[in-house]
Scaffold this active site. Sequence first.
Site, PDB file in Angstrom:
ATOM      1  N   HIS A 113      -5.401  -0.149  -2.026  1.00 55.81           N
ATOM      2  CA  HIS A 113      -4.559  -0.823  -3.007  1.00 55.81           C
ATOM      3  C   HIS A 113      -5.339  -1.025  -4.306  1.00 55.81           C
ATOM      4  O   HIS A 113      -6.578  -1.076  -4.308  1.00 55.81           O
ATOM      5  CB  HIS A 113      -4.081  -2.164  -2.456  1.00 55.81           C
ATOM      6  CG  HIS A 113      -3.192  -2.038  -1.250  1.00 55.81           C
ATOM      7  ND1 HIS A 113      -1.907  -2.545  -1.212  1.00 55.81           N
ATOM      8  CD2 HIS A 113      -3.390  -1.447  -0.045  1.00 55.81           C
ATOM      9  CE1 HIS A 113      -1.358  -2.284  -0.037  1.00 55.81           C
ATOM     10  NE2 HIS A 113      -2.242  -1.631   0.693  1.00 55.81           N
ATOM     11  N   GLU A 115      -5.734  -3.558  -6.245  1.00 55.18           N
ATOM     12  CA  GLU A 115      -6.559  -4.765  -6.275  1.00 55.18           C
ATOM     13  C   GLU A 115      -7.841  -4.567  -5.474  1.00 55.18           C
ATOM     14  O   GLU A 115      -8.928  -4.996  -5.888  1.00 55.18           O
ATOM     15  CB  GLU A 115      -5.766  -5.949  -5.710  1.00 55.18           C
ATOM     16  CG  GLU A 115      -4.538  -6.324  -6.530  1.00 55.18           C
ATOM     17  CD  GLU A 115      -3.279  -5.591  -6.098  1.00 55.18           C
ATOM     18  OE1 GLU A 115      -2.188  -6.169  -6.226  1.00 55.18           O
ATOM     19  OE2 GLU A 115      -3.378  -4.425  -5.621  1.00 55.18           O
ATOM     20  N   CYS A 140       0.808  -7.498  -3.258  1.00 54.12           N
ATOM     21  CA  CYS A 140       1.483  -7.612  -1.964  1.00 54.12           C
ATOM     22  C   CYS A 140       0.703  -8.574  -1.069  1.00 54.12           C
ATOM     23  O   CYS A 140      -0.406  -9.006  -1.390  1.00 54.12           O
ATOM     24  CB  CYS A 140       1.591  -6.236  -1.305  1.00 54.12           C
ATOM     25  SG  CYS A 140      -0.002  -5.540  -0.819  1.00 54.12           S
TER      26      CYS A 140
END
Length: 309
Positions: A113, A115, A140
Amino acid sequence: MASATFTVQQDTALTNSHISLNVAQTASLRSQLKSQRGILNSNNIKALCSQYAVSEDSLLQGLVPLASEFSVAPVSLFHVGAIVKALDENGDIHFYFGANVEFNHQALSLVVHAEQSAINNAWLNGAKKILKIAISDAPCGYCRQFMNELADAKEFDILLPNQQFTLAELLPHSFGPTDLGNEFSLFNPKPQLAKFNLDGLDETFARFALNAYVPYSQNFCAVKIVTFNDGDFYGSYAENAAYSPSLSPLQSALSQFFLAGLSFNESVVKGITLLETKGQENQAGVAKAVLASFSNLPALEIISAPLKE
């Protein structure tokens, strides 16, 4: 299987409500980021803030669309960017870019992801304290849990295009390292005094493995990607109290690789090696699954070495 490719929009300018760059300026900055492997140092930041007459945080959020361009998303076609604003050991501010990475025909749980990518970039490159993370889209639940492993989890701000939150607001009643009795955390690891008991081991490779954050498995491990013309890329294993958001060393290394704007194929990659702690090995299967998304790459070399005090 087709290999993932790095793509950018060469014919568009970077714009949002905080900063506007024309096509030439965007191309120049894109090239700079590739050469610096997704990092803008304090001098770069000061120069850009002066050049465009913006604050650090406006620059941080304004550059998020550029971070998204480093995304490799053959499955979702959804390109996410993130930038971590963090302090180094000298207290200087740097921006660490990140973007999502996906793998064709593999379990979606192997995705990196955005992040994770930005935090991984900061962690591998010596950041000591995260101040803020700017993201193109709301994080998320998986990413919120990954961020909850950070030493600064309760302190840094999460900046979205038109909103700002703390992690506590996005992850109430959280489950983290202390719930499993771990007094240490990502960016605040337990001091590692042991060394690998293997003669001739690449010292840099060993350092990345020993710097892995592995309070749960104790498998100090890393991956080294050797290229023909673009240097070496390293990734370290980063575990999580919830286990599933853990970042494997190959995912960690590949995220760094794609931030350099490279294509992961046989014309670029010379070798791939996994180093694990003997008796604690758990990463070969994950590494092979990720690599199965690509074709004609050199075979994965696996080294298992014992630790000694």
